[in-house]
Design a protein around this motif. Structure first.
Motif, short mmCIF file in Angstrom:
data_model
loop_
_atom_site.label_atom_id
_atom_site.label_comp_id
_atom_site.label_asym_id
_atom_site.label_seq_id
_atom_site.Cartn_x
_atom_site.Cartn_y
_atom_site.Cartn_z
N ASP A 1 9.00 23.24 -51.71
CA ASP A 1 8.73 23.43 -50.29
C ASP A 1 8.50 22.14 -49.51
O ASP A 1 8.32 22.17 -48.29
CB ASP A 1 7.49 24.33 -50.11
CG ASP A 1 7.73 25.73 -50.64
OD1 ASP A 1 8.91 26.15 -50.65
OD2 ASP A 1 6.77 26.40 -51.05
N PHE A 2 8.44 20.99 -50.17
CA PHE A 2 8.24 19.73 -49.47
C PHE A 2 9.47 19.35 -48.68
O PHE A 2 10.58 19.83 -48.95
CB PHE A 2 7.93 18.60 -50.46
CG PHE A 2 6.51 18.56 -50.95
CD1 PHE A 2 5.47 18.31 -50.08
CD2 PHE A 2 6.23 18.76 -52.29
CE1 PHE A 2 4.16 18.27 -50.55
CE2 PHE A 2 4.94 18.72 -52.76
CZ PHE A 2 3.89 18.47 -51.89
N ILE A 3 9.27 18.47 -47.69
CA ILE A 3 10.39 17.79 -47.04
C ILE A 3 10.23 16.31 -47.30
O ILE A 3 9.12 15.83 -47.57
CB ILE A 3 10.44 18.08 -45.52
CG1 ILE A 3 9.14 17.65 -44.82
CG2 ILE A 3 10.71 19.55 -45.25
CD1 ILE A 3 9.20 17.72 -43.32
N ALA A 4 11.33 15.57 -47.24
CA ALA A 4 11.29 14.14 -47.54
C ALA A 4 10.29 13.43 -46.63
O ALA A 4 10.21 13.71 -45.43
CB ALA A 4 12.68 13.54 -47.40
N LEU A 5 9.52 12.51 -47.21
CA LEU A 5 8.50 11.77 -46.47
C LEU A 5 9.16 10.74 -45.57
O LEU A 5 10.08 10.04 -45.98
CB LEU A 5 7.55 11.08 -47.45
CG LEU A 5 6.28 10.46 -46.87
CD1 LEU A 5 5.36 11.54 -46.31
CD2 LEU A 5 5.55 9.65 -47.93
N THR A 6 8.69 10.65 -44.32
CA THR A 6 9.21 9.67 -43.37
C THR A 6 8.18 8.57 -43.15
O THR A 6 7.01 8.71 -43.52
CB THR A 6 9.53 10.33 -42.02
OG1 THR A 6 8.30 10.84 -41.45
CG2 THR A 6 10.52 11.48 -42.18
N ASP A 7 8.61 7.48 -42.53
CA ASP A 7 7.69 6.38 -42.24
C ASP A 7 6.56 6.83 -41.32
O ASP A 7 5.42 6.39 -41.47
CB ASP A 7 8.44 5.21 -41.59
CG ASP A 7 9.31 4.46 -42.59
OD1 ASP A 7 8.94 4.42 -43.78
OD2 ASP A 7 10.36 3.91 -42.19
N ALA A 8 6.87 7.71 -40.37
CA ALA A 8 5.84 8.20 -39.45
C ALA A 8 4.77 9.00 -40.19
O ALA A 8 3.58 8.85 -39.93
CB ALA A 8 6.48 9.05 -38.35
N GLU A 9 5.19 9.85 -41.13
CA GLU A 9 4.22 10.62 -41.91
C GLU A 9 3.46 9.73 -42.87
O GLU A 9 2.26 9.92 -43.10
CB GLU A 9 4.94 11.73 -42.69
CG GLU A 9 5.53 12.80 -41.81
CD GLU A 9 6.42 13.75 -42.59
OE1 GLU A 9 6.36 14.96 -42.32
OE2 GLU A 9 7.17 13.30 -43.47
N LEU A 10 4.14 8.71 -43.40
CA LEU A 10 3.47 7.78 -44.31
C LEU A 10 2.38 7.01 -43.58
O LEU A 10 1.32 6.70 -44.17
CB LEU A 10 4.50 6.80 -44.89
CG LEU A 10 3.96 5.78 -45.89
CD1 LEU A 10 3.43 6.49 -47.14
CD2 LEU A 10 5.05 4.78 -46.25
N ALA A 11 2.58 6.71 -42.30
CA ALA A 11 1.58 5.99 -41.53
C ALA A 11 0.25 6.75 -41.46
O ALA A 11 -0.81 6.15 -41.38
CB ALA A 11 2.10 5.72 -40.12
N GLU A 12 0.33 8.09 -41.54
CA GLU A 12 -0.89 8.90 -41.50
C GLU A 12 -1.58 8.95 -42.85
O GLU A 12 -2.73 9.39 -42.95
CB GLU A 12 -0.55 10.32 -41.04
CG GLU A 12 0.08 10.37 -39.65
CD GLU A 12 0.57 11.77 -39.29
OE1 GLU A 12 0.34 12.69 -40.10
OE2 GLU A 12 1.17 11.93 -38.22
N MET A 13 -0.91 8.48 -43.90
CA MET A 13 -1.46 8.56 -45.25
C MET A 13 -1.95 7.22 -45.77
O MET A 13 -2.42 7.13 -46.90
CB MET A 13 -0.39 9.09 -46.23
CG MET A 13 0.16 10.44 -45.88
SD MET A 13 1.54 10.90 -46.97
CE MET A 13 0.74 10.91 -48.57
N THR A 14 -1.86 6.16 -44.95
CA THR A 14 -2.13 4.82 -45.47
C THR A 14 -3.58 4.65 -45.93
O THR A 14 -3.86 3.81 -46.78
CB THR A 14 -1.80 3.75 -44.42
OG1 THR A 14 -2.48 4.08 -43.19
CG2 THR A 14 -0.31 3.69 -44.16
N ALA A 15 -4.49 5.43 -45.41
CA ALA A 15 -5.89 5.31 -45.85
C ALA A 15 -6.03 5.71 -47.33
O ALA A 15 -6.99 5.29 -47.99
CB ALA A 15 -6.79 6.19 -44.99
#
Length: 199
Positions: free
Chosen positions: A128-142
């Motif tokens: 069910d996942f979708i490929a991770l994008t740079d924008a979504e990765l920015a929210e996970m950097t913590a």
């Protein structure tokens, strides 16, 4: 007549033969609910632990690869997740190679913008996942480690369905368990996806 009634009422008040049965009827449902809650919560924590270990096992296996990773390899990782968690499914896995570019930092080392520096090299999914994008990765950097310039980590995310043995309202109900883990490549500077386009 009045004396007979008073005698019978007195006898009823002094009779203690049904006390244990009455207390059992009152307390047994509460005790069973508490017991079921304890079993369900223990099972939920056990299942969460299995998911975390499965994510790190997949991440560790990927970190040892020196050859390009392909679809068959990722399908095998889904089988590993299924074997380790022993849940009813569905099973979802997302593997992302994350790199860090220090050129996106200011001269004093501060970050120019949220998530600056972390980039997705490639991201592959199953379920069910979708490929991770740079924008979504920015929210996970913590949740990502501090990295050196041009360093990479393998980010593995898993999602499985959990059905408790006893569904206790509010405490635990059927839900999807999400887990992530990351590992640095061990024997190569980065893990390559077999398809060079890599998305």
């Amino acid at each position: 007549m009045m004396t007979l009634l008073l005698t019978r009422l007195r006898g009823f008040a002094e009779d203690t033969r049904g006390n244990v049965t009455l207390e059992t009827v009152i307390w047994l449902p509460l005790l069973l609910t508490v017991l079921a809650s304890m079993v369900s919560l223990h099972d939920a924590f056990r299942y969460k632990s299995l998911n975390t270990k499965a994510a790190y096992t997949i991440s560790d296996a990927l970190s040892r690869e020196t050859e390009p990773v392909d679809d068959a390899y990722l399908d095998g990782m889904v089988d590993v997740l299924e074997f380790l968690t022993i849940s009813a499914g569905p099973y979802s896995v997302r593997v992302t190679l994350v790199s860090f570019d220090a050129d996106t930092l200011n001269y004093d080392g501060s970050v120019r913008s949220a998530g600056a520096g972390y980039q997705v090299d490639w991201s592959q999914v199953r379920g069910d996942f979708i490929a991770l994008t740079d924008a979504e990765l920015a929210e996970m950097t913590a949740n990502l480690p501090e990295m050196l310039d041009n360093e990479r980590v393998i980010l593995v995310e898993t999602r499985t369905e959990y059905i408790p043995p006893f569904e206790i309202p509010i405490l635990n109900e059927a839900d999807l368990f999400y887990t992530y883990g990351f590992t640095r490549p061990r024997f190569a500077p980065k893990i390559v996806w077999a398809d060079s386009t890599g998305t």
